[in-house]
Write a protein that holds these residues in place. Structure first.
Motif, PDB file in Angstrom:
ATOM      1  N   ILE A 184      23.382  55.325  92.358  1.00 52.78           N
ATOM      2  CA  ILE A 184      24.738  55.726  91.991  1.00 52.78           C
ATOM      3  C   ILE A 184      25.200  55.002  90.847  1.00 52.78           C
ATOM      4  CG2 ILE A 184      27.179  55.325  92.718  1.00 52.78           C
ATOM      5  CD1 ILE A 184      26.197  55.615  95.699  1.00 52.78           C
ATOM      6  N   LYS A 185      24.535  53.864  90.555  1.00 55.09           N
ATOM      7  CA  LYS A 185      24.883  52.855  89.326  1.00 55.09           C
ATOM      8  C   LYS A 185      24.330  53.781  88.074  1.00 55.09           C
ATOM      9  CE  LYS A 185      25.643  49.535  86.374  1.00 55.09           C
ATOM     10  NZ  LYS A 185      26.598  48.579  85.846  1.00 55.09           N
ATOM     11  N   GLU A 186      23.415  54.608  88.436  1.00 53.68           N
ATOM     12  CA  GLU A 186      22.393  55.127  87.319  1.00 53.68           C
ATOM     13  C   GLU A 186      23.476  56.385  86.982  1.00 53.68           C
ATOM     14  OE1 GLU A 186      17.831  55.020  87.870  1.00 53.68           O
ATOM     15  OE2 GLU A 186      18.748  56.794  88.643  1.00 53.68           O
ATOM     16  N   GLN A 187      23.882  57.046  87.882  1.00 56.50           N
ATOM     17  CA  GLN A 187      24.893  58.081  87.603  1.00 56.50           C
ATOM     18  C   GLN A 187      26.019  57.748  86.875  1.00 56.50           C
ATOM     19  OE1 GLN A 187      24.181  61.441  88.720  1.00 56.50           O
ATOM     20  NE2 GLN A 187      22.321  60.760  88.689  1.00 56.50           N
ATOM     21  N   LEU A 188      26.706  56.742  87.046  1.00 60.45           N
ATOM     22  CA  LEU A 188      27.855  56.074  86.310  1.00 60.45           C
ATOM     23  C   LEU A 188      27.313  55.928  84.869  1.00 60.45           C
ATOM     24  CD1 LEU A 188      29.250  53.908  89.152  1.00 60.45           C
ATOM     25  CD2 LEU A 188      30.289  56.022  88.652  1.00 60.45           C
ATOM     26  N   GLU A 192      29.408  59.451  79.670  1.00 62.07           N
ATOM     27  CA  GLU A 192      29.965  59.191  78.328  1.00 62.07           C
ATOM     28  C   GLU A 192      31.278  58.722  78.797  1.00 62.07           C
ATOM     29  OE1 GLU A 192      29.537  61.476  74.992  1.00 62.07           O
ATOM     30  OE2 GLU A 192      27.400  61.743  75.220  1.00 62.07           O
ATOM     31  N   TRP A 193      31.517  57.283  78.899  1.00 59.43           N
ATOM     32  CA  TRP A 193      32.977  56.780  78.825  1.00 59.43           C
ATOM     33  C   TRP A 193      33.781  56.201  77.660  1.00 59.43           C
ATOM     34  CZ3 TRP A 193      34.573  57.530  83.704  1.00 59.43           C
ATOM     35  CH2 TRP A 193      33.762  57.518  85.019  1.00 59.43           C
ATOM     36  N   THR A 194      34.679  56.638  77.441  1.00 62.01           N
ATOM     37  CA  THR A 194      35.470  55.960  76.283  1.00 62.01           C
ATOM     38  C   THR A 194      35.676  54.703  76.190  1.00 62.01           C
ATOM     39  OG1 THR A 194      37.037  57.929  76.216  1.00 62.01           O
ATOM     40  CG2 THR A 194      37.784  56.052  75.192  1.00 62.01           C
ATOM     41  N   GLU A 195      35.812  54.024  77.675  1.00 66.50           N
ATOM     42  CA  GLU A 195      35.869  52.580  77.866  1.00 66.50           C
ATOM     43  C   GLU A 195      34.713  52.265  78.876  1.00 66.50           C
ATOM     44  OE1 GLU A 195      36.114  48.990  78.336  1.00 66.50           O
ATOM     45  OE2 GLU A 195      37.636  49.707  76.776  1.00 66.50           O
ATOM     46  N   ARG A 196      33.917  51.229  78.607  1.00 61.33           N
ATOM     47  CA  ARG A 196      32.749  51.026  79.517  1.00 61.33           C
ATOM     48  C   ARG A 196      32.682  49.799  80.183  1.00 61.33           C
ATOM     49  NH1 ARG A 196      28.499  54.980  79.379  1.00 61.33           N
ATOM     50  NH2 ARG A 196      27.040  53.205  79.967  1.00 61.33           N
ATOM     51  N   ASP A 197      33.727  48.870  79.720  1.00 65.96           N
ATOM     52  CA  ASP A 197      33.845  47.554  80.242  1.00 65.96           C
ATOM     53  C   ASP A 197      33.848  47.426  81.851  1.00 65.96           C
ATOM     54  OD1 ASP A 197      33.751  46.738  77.495  1.00 65.96           O
ATOM     55  OD2 ASP A 197      35.750  46.176  77.822  1.00 65.96           O
TER      56      ASP A 197
END
Length: 285
Positions: A184-188, A192-197
């Motif tokens: 699941i972490k792999e999928q997240l 592409e996220w604008t904010e990845r923090d």
């Protein structure tokens, strides 16, 4: 103080001898009175002045309420209420809330190592569009998001609602960690996220393939609450995540003969917890 020390000695002796099969915290029926406080660590602590999460609310339901694990620190109760309302507004589906903590927190005899201070909660990734009936809530069946043997995502069950639900929770400043299966972490990570923090908080951990586990920071002012060390810097999507992936059989080392390890005896709870347990009015039997 003498009674507390004696209590700690008795519990330790019973644990070492294997005489304890059930945790004494599991027989406690009601929270303590007074102000709320998370005491000790997530995996060795207790909870004073717990609040109960109403069994149903705006956008959520509590599952398997007969287990009596729907108590938490007020911060957790507020977090779950806020999250369900946000998810409801975004049409992500009805939240199915699993275990939080017992009436005074404390150690489970099985099933959880943490969930002891009222700052941990399990939220299922199964999405339902309308509230479940009372009969359905008693024995809800999990919906796996991962093909465990193949170590890959179950595309039939995994979708946008699950992705956004985890992101919504992790972005909350009250959250310290969220545990999910490595796949699941792999999928997240792949998106592409604008904010990845917020991805830094999402930690891979086995077993979390049909739900995600939310852990809150210690509440402000709870001086006896022990924080967990912060996650490593970065989004955790590189070598760290890759290390969780099982190696092909051709690369696996021959298994060594397993020597049965002695059962680990958990450390004694903080003295404040023993005082809390002593005055709990536990159920008979």
């Amino acid at each position: 103080m003498k009674r507390v020390i004696e209590g700690m000695a008795i519990i330790a002796l019973m644990l070492c001898s294997g005489a304890v099969t059930a945790s004494p915290w599991e027989s406690v029926e009601a929270p303590s009175r007074g102000s709320s406080e998370s005491i000790g660590s997530y995996s060795n602590g207790c909870l004073a002045g717990a609040q109960s999460l109403p069994l149903a609310g705006d956008g959520y339901q509590v599952m398997r309420s007969y287990r009596g694990r729907y108590y938490g620190h007020p911060d957790m109760i507020q977090f779950l209420t806020d999250l369900s309302q946000k998810a409801n507004k975004l049409a992500l589906g009805q939240l199915l809330v699993g275990d939080i903590a017992m009436p005074r927190g404390g150690r489970f005899s099985s099933g959880h190592a943490s969930h002891q201070t009222g700052l941990d909660a399990d939220i299922w990734l199964k999405v339902v569009d309308k509230p479940l009936s009372d009969d359905e809530l008693i024995d809800v069946q999990p919906l796996p998001m991962v093909h465990l043997k193949q170590y890959k995502i179950n595309k039939k069950n995994w979708g946008e609602s699950q992705v956004l639900m985890i992101q919504l929770a992790a972005a909350d400043e009250r959250v310290a960690r969220i545990f999910v299966h490595p796949v699941i972490k792999e999928q997240l990570c792949a998106r592409e996220w604008t904010e990845r923090d917020w991805l830094r908080k999402v930690r891979p951990w086995w077993g979390h393939y049909y739900h995600f586990h939310v852990r809150l920071n210690c509440p402000e002012g709870d001086s006896s609450c022990k924080e967990q060390a912060e996650p490593p810097e970065g989004d955790g999507c590189g070598a760290e995540l890759a290390s969780w992936k099982p190696k092909p059989k051709s690369e696996q080392k021959p298994k060594k003969k397993v020597v049965k390890a002695k059962k680990k005896v958990p450390p004694p709870p903080p003295a404040q917890c023993l005082v809390l347990l002593e005055g709990s009015g536990k159920k008979d039997g």
